[in-house]
Write a protein that holds these residues in place. Structure first.
Motif, PDB file in Angstrom:
ATOM      1  N   THR A  11       0.604  -1.073  -0.062  1.00  0.00           N
ATOM      2  CA  THR A  11       0.020   0.033   0.133  1.00  0.00           C
ATOM      3  C   THR A  11       0.773   0.985  -0.272  1.00  0.00           C
ATOM      4  O   THR A  11       1.618   1.359   0.798  1.00  0.00           O
ATOM      5  CB  THR A  11      -0.891   0.063   1.297  1.00  0.00           C
ATOM      6  OG1 THR A  11      -1.846  -1.170   1.119  1.00  0.00           O
ATOM      7  CG2 THR A  11      -1.901   1.093   1.094  1.00  0.00           C
ATOM      8  N   LEU A  12       0.838   2.140  -1.030  1.00  0.00           N
ATOM      9  CA  LEU A  12       1.382   3.319  -1.072  1.00  0.00           C
ATOM     10  C   LEU A  12       0.889   4.421  -0.112  1.00  0.00           C
ATOM     11  O   LEU A  12      -0.039   4.601   0.075  1.00  0.00           O
ATOM     12  CB  LEU A  12       1.457   3.826  -2.458  1.00  0.00           C
ATOM     13  CG  LEU A  12       2.317   5.291  -2.905  1.00  0.00           C
ATOM     14  CD1 LEU A  12       3.661   5.021  -2.742  1.00  0.00           C
ATOM     15  CD2 LEU A  12       1.676   5.757  -4.242  1.00  0.00           C
ATOM     16  N   PHE A  13       2.140   4.782   0.825  1.00  0.00           N
ATOM     17  CA  PHE A  13       1.673   5.771   1.736  1.00  0.00           C
ATOM     18  C   PHE A  13       1.766   6.996   1.077  1.00  0.00           C
ATOM     19  O   PHE A  13       2.908   7.383   1.321  1.00  0.00           O
ATOM     20  CB  PHE A  13       2.251   5.404   3.178  1.00  0.00           C
ATOM     21  CG  PHE A  13       1.783   6.514   4.242  1.00  0.00           C
ATOM     22  CD1 PHE A  13       0.656   5.864   4.882  1.00  0.00           C
ATOM     23  CD2 PHE A  13       2.360   7.659   4.319  1.00  0.00           C
ATOM     24  CE1 PHE A  13       0.079   6.882   5.889  1.00  0.00           C
ATOM     25  CE2 PHE A  13       1.804   8.431   5.297  1.00  0.00           C
ATOM     26  CZ  PHE A  13       0.569   7.998   6.186  1.00  0.00           C
ATOM     27  N   THR A  16      -3.089  10.879   0.093  1.00  0.00           N
ATOM     28  CA  THR A  16      -4.378  10.316   0.312  1.00  0.00           C
ATOM     29  C   THR A  16      -4.554   9.430   1.438  1.00  0.00           C
ATOM     30  O   THR A  16      -5.417   9.547   2.224  1.00  0.00           O
ATOM     31  CB  THR A  16      -5.044   9.584  -1.049  1.00  0.00           C
ATOM     32  OG1 THR A  16      -4.955  10.665  -2.014  1.00  0.00           O
ATOM     33  CG2 THR A  16      -6.355   9.137  -0.880  1.00  0.00           C
ATOM     34  N   GLN A  17      -3.418   8.520   1.374  1.00  0.00           N
ATOM     35  CA  GLN A  17      -3.665   7.521   2.629  1.00  0.00           C
ATOM     36  C   GLN A  17      -3.220   8.186   3.936  1.00  0.00           C
ATOM     37  O   GLN A  17      -3.777   7.867   4.884  1.00  0.00           O
ATOM     38  CB  GLN A  17      -2.439   6.729   2.369  1.00  0.00           C
ATOM     39  CG  GLN A  17      -3.092   5.415   1.399  1.00  0.00           C
ATOM     40  CD  GLN A  17      -4.038   4.580   1.954  1.00  0.00           C
ATOM     41  OE1 GLN A  17      -5.216   4.888   1.804  1.00  0.00           O
ATOM     42  NE2 GLN A  17      -3.749   3.584   2.848  1.00  0.00           N
ATOM     43  N   ALA A  18      -2.480   9.252   3.911  1.00  0.00           N
ATOM     44  CA  ALA A  18      -2.144   9.872   5.103  1.00  0.00           C
ATOM     45  C   ALA A  18      -3.521  10.555   5.794  1.00  0.00           C
ATOM     46  O   ALA A  18      -3.707  10.736   6.881  1.00  0.00           O
ATOM     47  CB  ALA A  18      -1.026  11.255   4.774  1.00  0.00           C
ATOM     48  N   MET A  19      -4.233  11.210   4.688  1.00  0.00           N
ATOM     49  CA  MET A  19      -5.614  11.932   5.100  1.00  0.00           C
ATOM     50  C   MET A  19      -6.367  10.765   5.679  1.00  0.00           C
ATOM     51  O   MET A  19      -7.242  11.002   6.779  1.00  0.00           O
ATOM     52  CB  MET A  19      -6.311  12.626   4.035  1.00  0.00           C
ATOM     53  CG  MET A  19      -5.394  14.002   3.979  1.00  0.00           C
ATOM     54  SD  MET A  19      -6.070  15.137   2.693  1.00  0.00           S
ATOM     55  CE  MET A  19      -6.488  13.870   1.192  1.00  0.00           C
ATOM     56  N   ARG A  20      -6.379   9.736   4.898  1.00  0.00           N
ATOM     57  CA  ARG A  20      -7.419   8.344   5.498  1.00  0.00           C
ATOM     58  C   ARG A  20      -7.079   7.967   6.726  1.00  0.00           C
ATOM     59  O   ARG A  20      -7.849   7.661   7.599  1.00  0.00           O
ATOM     60  CB  ARG A  20      -7.257   7.512   4.270  1.00  0.00           C
ATOM     61  CG  ARG A  20      -8.326   6.130   4.750  1.00  0.00           C
ATOM     62  CD  ARG A  20      -8.171   5.300   3.483  1.00  0.00           C
ATOM     63  NE  ARG A  20      -8.856   5.650   2.327  1.00  0.00           N
ATOM     64  CZ  ARG A  20      -8.009   5.606   1.088  1.00  0.00           C
ATOM     65  NH1 ARG A  20      -6.751   5.232   0.844  1.00  0.00           N
ATOM     66  NH2 ARG A  20      -8.765   6.193   0.064  1.00  0.00           N
ATOM     67  N   GLY A  21      -5.755   8.061   7.063  1.00  0.00           N
ATOM     68  CA  GLY A  21      -5.403   7.303   8.269  1.00  0.00           C
ATOM     69  C   GLY A  21      -4.980   8.270   9.131  1.00  0.00           C
ATOM     70  O   GLY A  21      -4.390   7.896  10.395  1.00  0.00           O
ATOM     71  N   LEU A  70      -2.684  -1.013   7.476  1.00  0.00           N
ATOM     72  CA  LEU A  70      -1.923  -0.233   6.231  1.00  0.00           C
ATOM     73  C   LEU A  70      -3.013   0.343   5.294  1.00  0.00           C
ATOM     74  O   LEU A  70      -2.923   1.407   4.716  1.00  0.00           O
ATOM     75  CB  LEU A  70      -0.736  -1.116   5.686  1.00  0.00           C
ATOM     76  CG  LEU A  70       0.352  -1.275   6.889  1.00  0.00           C
ATOM     77  CD1 LEU A  70       1.218  -2.381   6.039  1.00  0.00           C
ATOM     78  CD2 LEU A  70       1.075   0.064   6.926  1.00  0.00           C
ATOM     79  N   ALA A  71      -3.786  -0.539   4.927  1.00  0.00           N
ATOM     80  CA  ALA A  71      -4.736  -0.233   3.806  1.00  0.00           C
ATOM     81  C   ALA A  71      -5.811   0.684   4.338  1.00  0.00           C
ATOM     82  O   ALA A  71      -6.294   1.693   3.719  1.00  0.00           O
ATOM     83  CB  ALA A  71      -5.558  -1.462   3.522  1.00  0.00           C
ATOM     84  N   ALA A  96       4.600  -9.505   8.651  1.00  0.00           N
ATOM     85  CA  ALA A  96       3.076  -9.706   8.551  1.00  0.00           C
ATOM     86  C   ALA A  96       2.942  -9.102   7.171  1.00  0.00           C
ATOM     87  O   ALA A  96       2.069  -9.470   6.235  1.00  0.00           O
ATOM     88  CB  ALA A  96       2.268  -8.820   9.806  1.00  0.00           C
ATOM     89  N   GLN A  97       3.402  -7.946   6.813  1.00  0.00           N
ATOM     90  CA  GLN A  97       3.333  -6.830   5.507  1.00  0.00           C
ATOM     91  C   GLN A  97       3.857  -7.906   4.328  1.00  0.00           C
ATOM     92  O   GLN A  97       3.252  -7.705   3.266  1.00  0.00           O
ATOM     93  CB  GLN A  97       4.209  -5.725   5.797  1.00  0.00           C
ATOM     94  CG  GLN A  97       3.660  -4.686   4.698  1.00  0.00           C
ATOM     95  CD  GLN A  97       4.522  -3.634   4.946  1.00  0.00           C
ATOM     96  OE1 GLN A  97       5.239  -2.952   5.794  1.00  0.00           O
ATOM     97  NE2 GLN A  97       4.027  -2.317   3.911  1.00  0.00           N
ATOM     98  N   THR A  98       4.795  -8.668   4.469  1.00  0.00           N
ATOM     99  CA  THR A  98       5.389  -9.463   3.530  1.00  0.00           C
ATOM    100  C   THR A  98       4.712 -10.844   3.323  1.00  0.00           C
ATOM    101  O   THR A  98       5.048 -11.619   2.360  1.00  0.00           O
ATOM    102  CB  THR A  98       7.031  -9.573   3.451  1.00  0.00           C
ATOM    103  OG1 THR A  98       7.256 -10.020   4.569  1.00  0.00           O
ATOM    104  CG2 THR A  98       7.622  -8.207   3.323  1.00  0.00           C
ATOM    105  N   GLY A  99       4.022 -11.285   4.467  1.00  0.00           N
ATOM    106  CA  GLY A  99       3.462 -12.767   4.427  1.00  0.00           C
ATOM    107  C   GLY A  99       4.399 -13.691   4.672  1.00  0.00           C
ATOM    108  O   GLY A  99       4.549 -14.843   4.409  1.00  0.00           O
TER     109      GLY A  99
END
Length: 121
Positions: A11-13, A16-21, A70-71, A96-99
């Motif tokens: 997930t690219l931070f 938009t993601q910064a505002m969402r999170g 993250l999403a 966790a992020q990479t599985g």
């Protein structure tokens, strides 16, 4: 200069993601204070409500779902504060992020850090 390609599964931070999170990251930042960590542990739902987390963020917190956080706009550096409450560290988050398992993730970091044995001088 061309934009680099996306890395599959990440997930690219961005802005938009910064505002969402924002609410999620603000809550995680609050965990720098032991009183706030205790308040969260004592009543997670009330604490999430105090910061105005949305349904996606709340569910990811309940499930301890790092990829979901993250999403939902979580920044890994702020999520590390939340992970600390659970007894996890940044390597656990990376795994966790990479599985990967944590051991496999750590081994990958070591492989990527290996330097050539030769010195050119």
């Amino acid at each position: 200069m061309p934009m680099p390609g996306r890395i599959p599964g990440t997930t690219l931070f961005d802005g938009t993601q910064a505002m969402r999170g924002y609410a999620l990251n603000k809550m995680c930042f609050s965990f720098n204070d032991a009183t706030n960590r205790d308040a969260f542990k004592s009543d997670e739902e009330a604490y999430m409500g105090r910061y105005g987390l949305n349904d996606q963020q709340r569910e990811a917190i309940r499930q301890r779902n790092v990829l979901g956080l993250l999403a939902a706009g979580g920044n890994v550096y702020y999520l590390a504060k939340f992970a600390g409450i659970l007894g996890l560290d940044v390597q656990d988050l990376g795994a966790a992020q990479t599985g990967m398992s944590k051991d496999a993730f750590k081994a990958m970091l070591v492989r990527h850090n290996e330097q050539p044995a030769t010195y050119v001088g």
